[in-house]
Design a protein around this motif. Structure first.
Motif, PDB file in Angstrom:
ATOM      1  N   GLY A 131      -6.298   1.419  -5.877  1.00  0.00           N
ATOM      2  CA  GLY A 131      -7.252   2.501  -5.635  1.00  0.00           C
ATOM      3  C   GLY A 131      -6.785   3.856  -6.127  1.00  0.00           C
ATOM      4  N   ARG A 136      -6.468   3.592 -13.280  1.00  0.00           N
ATOM      5  CA  ARG A 136      -6.732   3.167 -11.909  1.00  0.00           C
ATOM      6  C   ARG A 136      -5.805   2.006 -11.589  1.00  0.00           C
ATOM      7  NH1 ARG A 136     -10.858   4.291 -14.684  1.00  0.00           N
ATOM      8  NH2 ARG A 136     -11.256   2.203 -15.470  1.00  0.00           N
ATOM      9  N   LYS A 158       0.791  -1.226   0.000  1.00  0.00           N
ATOM     10  CA  LYS A 158       0.000   0.000   0.000  1.00  0.00           C
ATOM     11  C   LYS A 158       0.824   1.278   0.000  1.00  0.00           C
ATOM     12  CE  LYS A 158      -3.994  -2.022   2.261  1.00  0.00           C
ATOM     13  NZ  LYS A 158      -3.752  -3.357   2.643  1.00  0.00           N
TER      14      LYS A 158
END
Length: 99
Positions: free
Chosen positions: A77, A89, A4
């Motif tokens: 995201g 995306r 992430k």
């Protein structure tokens, strides 16, 4: 494993044997994959037309350009609008480690 952030990736690289790292993006018209193969120190860059399911471009590179690096540093995201009207995306950014 899905990652992430750049900090998480740096932690993984410092403590594991990384096999590859891949970022998968898509726009309305294009699938875009950027994959770093660690043992070869090379990046494979793949673009596929989503509408015709045809290969647009495939390259193996020793280094990413600044614009391609921008895409590679996206995480699930995230969105980015390029200069051609495509909104990409990030569908996945993961690191495969050798256990």
């Amino acid at each position: 494993m899905e990652v992430k952030s750049i900090d998480e990736i740096n932690d993984i690289y410092s403590s594991h044997d990384v096999v590859l790292e891949e970022c998968i993006l898509e726009s309305d018209d294009i699938y875009y994959s950027i994959c770093r193969i660690n043992a070869l120190d090379v990046y494979d860059v793949l673009l596929v037309d989503r509408n015709g399911d045809e290969l647009i471009n495939f390259e193996s590179r020793m280094k990413l350009s600044g614009s391609t690096l921008r895409y590679f540093h996206m995480y699930a995201g995230d969105e980015y609008c390029d200069g051609h009207g495509n909104v990409f995306r990030c569908m996945s950014h993961y690191v495969l480690i050798n256990d």
